[in-house]
Enzyme design. Structure first.
Site, PDB file in Angstrom:
ATOM      1  N   ASP A  42      -7.295 -29.079  16.416  1.00  0.00           N
ATOM      2  CA  ASP A  42      -6.786 -29.986  15.385  1.00  0.00           C
ATOM      3  C   ASP A  42      -6.599 -29.308  14.027  1.00  0.00           C
ATOM      4  OD1 ASP A  42      -9.366 -29.547  14.713  1.00  0.00           O
ATOM      5  OD2 ASP A  42      -9.927 -31.659  14.500  1.00  0.00           O
ATOM      6  N   HIS A 246       8.027  -5.022  18.908  1.00  0.00           N
ATOM      7  CA  HIS A 246       7.404  -6.085  18.105  1.00  0.00           C
ATOM      8  C   HIS A 246       5.888  -6.090  18.305  1.00  0.00           C
ATOM      9  CE1 HIS A 246      11.225  -8.633  17.090  1.00  0.00           C
ATOM     10  NE2 HIS A 246      11.164  -7.506  16.439  1.00  0.00           N
ATOM     11  N   ASP A 263       6.254  -2.114   9.902  1.00  0.00           N
ATOM     12  CA  ASP A 263       7.423  -2.996   9.771  1.00  0.00           C
ATOM     13  C   ASP A 263       6.902  -4.322   9.257  1.00  0.00           C
ATOM     14  OD1 ASP A 263       9.521  -4.798  10.135  1.00  0.00           O
ATOM     15  OD2 ASP A 263      10.118  -3.990  12.072  1.00  0.00           O
ATOM     16  N   ASP A 274      12.400  -7.430   4.941  1.00  0.00           N
ATOM     17  CA  ASP A 274      12.107  -6.881   6.275  1.00  0.00           C
ATOM     18  C   ASP A 274      12.273  -5.367   6.187  1.00  0.00           C
ATOM     19  OD1 ASP A 274      11.879  -6.295   8.954  1.00  0.00           O
ATOM     20  OD2 ASP A 274      13.684  -7.379   9.575  1.00  0.00           O
ATOM     21  N   HIS A 353      17.805  -1.024  20.414  1.00  0.00           N
ATOM     22  CA  HIS A 353      18.128  -2.267  19.692  1.00  0.00           C
ATOM     23  C   HIS A 353      19.338  -2.056  18.781  1.00  0.00           C
ATOM     24  CE1 HIS A 353      16.112  -0.622  16.099  1.00  0.00           C
ATOM     25  NE2 HIS A 353      15.120  -0.259  16.888  1.00  0.00           N
ATOM     26  N   HIS A 357      20.550  -6.890  11.528  1.00  0.00           N
ATOM     27  CA  HIS A 357      20.608  -8.343  11.695  1.00  0.00           C
ATOM     28  C   HIS A 357      20.745  -8.942  10.312  1.00  0.00           C
ATOM     29  CE1 HIS A 357      16.355  -8.700  10.439  1.00  0.00           C
ATOM     30  NE2 HIS A 357      16.089  -7.696  11.256  1.00  0.00           N
ATOM     31  N   HIS A 364      15.385 -13.093  11.017  1.00  0.00           N
ATOM     32  CA  HIS A 364      16.601 -12.870  11.804  1.00  0.00           C
ATOM     33  C   HIS A 364      17.493 -14.050  11.455  1.00  0.00           C
ATOM     34  CE1 HIS A 364      14.069 -10.408  14.881  1.00  0.00           C
ATOM     35  NE2 HIS A 364      14.331  -9.743  13.787  1.00  0.00           N
ATOM     36  N   GLU A 387      18.383  -0.627  10.400  1.00  0.00           N
ATOM     37  CA  GLU A 387      17.096  -0.227  10.956  1.00  0.00           C
ATOM     38  C   GLU A 387      17.211   0.601  12.237  1.00  0.00           C
ATOM     39  OE1 GLU A 387      14.791  -3.524  12.677  1.00  0.00           O
ATOM     40  OE2 GLU A 387      16.234  -4.897  11.759  1.00  0.00           O
ATOM     41  N   TYR A 391      12.615   6.059  19.901  1.00  0.00           N
ATOM     42  CA  TYR A 391      11.335   5.735  20.539  1.00  0.00           C
ATOM     43  C   TYR A 391      11.223   6.526  21.833  1.00  0.00           C
ATOM     44  CZ  TYR A 391      12.466   1.846  17.476  1.00  0.00           C
ATOM     45  OH  TYR A 391      12.861   1.093  16.399  1.00  0.00           O
ATOM     46  N   ARG A 413      10.995   4.309  13.137  1.00  0.00           N
ATOM     47  CA  ARG A 413      12.046   3.378  12.689  1.00  0.00           C
ATOM     48  C   ARG A 413      12.014   3.361  11.166  1.00  0.00           C
ATOM     49  NH1 ARG A 413      10.892  -0.666  15.572  1.00  0.00           N
ATOM     50  NH2 ARG A 413       9.691  -2.051  14.240  1.00  0.00           N
ATOM     51  N   GLU A 415      13.797   1.074   8.004  1.00  0.00           N
ATOM     52  CA  GLU A 415      14.551  -0.177   7.831  1.00  0.00           C
ATOM     53  C   GLU A 415      14.675  -0.547   6.366  1.00  0.00           C
ATOM     54  OE1 GLU A 415      12.689  -3.610   9.653  1.00  0.00           O
ATOM     55  OE2 GLU A 415      14.577  -4.729   9.584  1.00  0.00           O
TER      56      GLU A 415
HETATM   57  N1  GLY Z   1      10.692  -7.176  11.878  1.00  0.00           N
HETATM   58  C1  GLY Z   1      11.564  -7.484  12.915  1.00  0.00           C
HETATM   59  C2  GLY Z   1      12.814  -6.764  12.785  1.00  0.00           C
HETATM   60  O1  GLY Z   1      12.865  -5.731  12.149  1.00  0.00           O
HETATM   61  O2  GLY Z   1      13.832  -7.196  13.236  1.00  0.00           O
HETATM   62 MN    MN Z   2      11.604  -5.200  10.619  1.00  0.00          MN
HETATM   63 MN    MN Z   3      14.652  -6.204  10.992  1.00  0.00          MN
END
Ligand code: GLY
Ligand code: MN
Ligand code: MN
Length: 441
Positions: A42, A246, A263, A274, A353, A357, A364, A387, A391, A413, A415
């Site tokens: 709850d 992720h 990240d 981000d 990827h 985005h 996103h 980004e 990997y 990565r 970004e």
């Molecule tokens: N943090 C998620 C992404 O970079 O899309």
């Molecule tokens: Mn990110």
């Molecule tokens: Mn991102």
């Protein structure tokens, strides 16, 4: 300053309501507040307002339902607001008077939510389409289903009432994709706080530092500097955890010689940043780490440089992919001519990827990336991430067999968050250097 954030200026709200009402015709758009969610029996989760309702009305309180229509070309907003409730307010604090809420938002009509089952059917009976997201709010949806039934029942006699149900995103996604100056300012603030968090984290980098401590340092800045907190679960991924895109457990201790991929982004007034940086925990790359890092950083740079109005988001991706592919050839992981390798998407086992985005109220963010197979062309006011990554987790090792052995477990990565400007781009997070970590000489 008495509050952390100023409300969305009324003229902005009016402009958004105008833009959203214009394509509505005789339709009605219904936007309910996000539901209150619970965890561990709850205990309420921290409340996160619905992005669409917030965008249209600036409201962040639960329980509200907004209905937008167009009347003689002008937006007409009906607001259902929960009545005040002293028993509830004892626990959760005073609620604003419904009249004050209506005024703040510029509502044309105000009703208590208790009147919804009486008032909403009348509105629906006068509308030819209902813009509502199905699957989230049963009591609202049952009123819509009833209206559709009534409309169908009398359709042949009078031809009134709704016959179409449309997702509100059909109108709102496109509008939200181009950020207004207020929104850009909020994203700038989120970016600035995020960078302060990363700088605080950088001071803590040392072999043996736990991922969770780095997370705590970051997030304490995200909130302590006046942000809402993290915009999404922070990723602090040391060693091969960086290959989990992720990763969110953040429960490993970084060993000497590890890379740490971070990240994370603060939200401010619901708008997200981000950002990703990848650090050598000992402040010095191994030759393999340095070589991989350089390729990713050059891909980041190439993709950012490709951004300008008129360029498609696919072209931005291809700019990154081209540099990543060249780099994979230089690293001895791919063989052949770069152009052909790009066409075959040979980079995919190592860079699985997209490069970008949309970024905004949702990390996103909404907005189509293309239509009918044609990639979206960038326009001033859009905000997107850049980004690229490389990997060398289990999947990549299968693809490159023993050639990738020396890179096994590496994940890099980088970004940034980029605003499309009338003549090109502005990197909102570019003040946080990607260079400067020591490479073996
Ligand atoms: N943090 C998620 C992404 O970079 O899309
Ligand atoms: Mn990110
Ligand atoms: Mn991102």
């Amino acid at each position: 300053m008495t509050h952390r954030l100023d409300p969305v200026p009324p003229e902005r709200l009016r402009a958004r309501q105008q833009a959203a009402a214009a394509p509505l015709g005789s339709g009605a758009m219904i936007l309910p507040a996000a539901p209150v969610q619970y965890r561990s029996h709850d205990t309420e989760r921290p409340y996160r307002a619905d992005s669409e309702l917030f965008w249209l009305t600036g409201l962040t309180a639960p329980g509200v339902v907004a209905v937008l229509r167009a009347e003689a070309g002008e937006p007409h907003l009906t607001l259902f607001v929960p009545p005040r409730d002293p028993k509830e307010e004892l626990w959760s604090g005073p609620r604003p008077d419904p009249e004050a809420v209506g005024e703040q938002v510029g509502a044309d009509q105000l009703h208590p939510t208790t009147a919804m089952s009486e008032v909403l059917p009348k509105i629906l009976d006068e509308s030819d389409s209902v813009y509502i997201r199905l699957g989230g709010n049963e009591s609202l949806e049952s009123l819509v289903v009833e209206a559709l039934r009534r409309s169908r029942g009398r359709g042949q006699r009078r031809g009134t009432g709704p016959r179409r149900v449309v997702d509100p995103g059909e109108i709102l996604d496109e509008l939200r994709l181009r950020k207004d100056p207020y929104e850009v300012e909020r994203i700038r603030q989120a970016a600035a706080i995020t960078l302060r968090g990363f700088r605080a984290l950088e001071a803590e980098l040392a072999p043996g530092v736990p991922e969770w401590r780095l997370q705590a340092v970051l997030e304490s800045v995200f909130r302590g500097e006046g942000g809402d907190g993290p915009a999404y679960p922070s990723i602090v991924a040391s060693g091969s955890n960086a290959c989990v895109l992720h990763y969110a457990a953040n429960d490993r201790v970084a060993g000497p010689g590890d890379l740490v991929l971070v990240d994370a982004g603060a939200a401010v007034g619901l708008y997200a940043a981000d950002v990703t940086r990848t650090y050598p925990v000992s402040r010095r790359f191994t030759p393999e780490q340095g070589a991989v890092y350089e390729v990713v950083d050059q891909a980041r740079h190439a993709a950012v440089e490709a951004i300008r109005p008129g360029t498609s988001i696919e072209e931005v991706h291809v700019a990154a992919v081209t540099r990543i592919t060249e780099g994979l050839v230089e690293l001895g992981l791919l063989e052949g001519e770069v152009e052909g390798l790009v066409e075959q998407e040979a980079h995919k086992p190592f860079f699985p990827h997209q490069t970008s985005h949309w970024l905004g109220l949702d990390v996103h963010d909404v907005g189509a990336y293309g239509r009918a197979g044609v990639s979206r062309v960038l326009e001033p006011g859009m905000v997107l991430t850049v980004e690229p990554g490389l990997y060398f987790g289990a999947g990549a090792m299968d693809a490159a067999a023993e050639k990738a052995g020396r890179y096994a477990g590496l994940g890099v990565r980088l970004e940034d968050d980029v605003l499309v400007t009338p003549d090109g781009w502005e990197n909102l997070t570019g003040a946080l250097p990607t260079a400067g970590w020591v490479q073996p000489g």
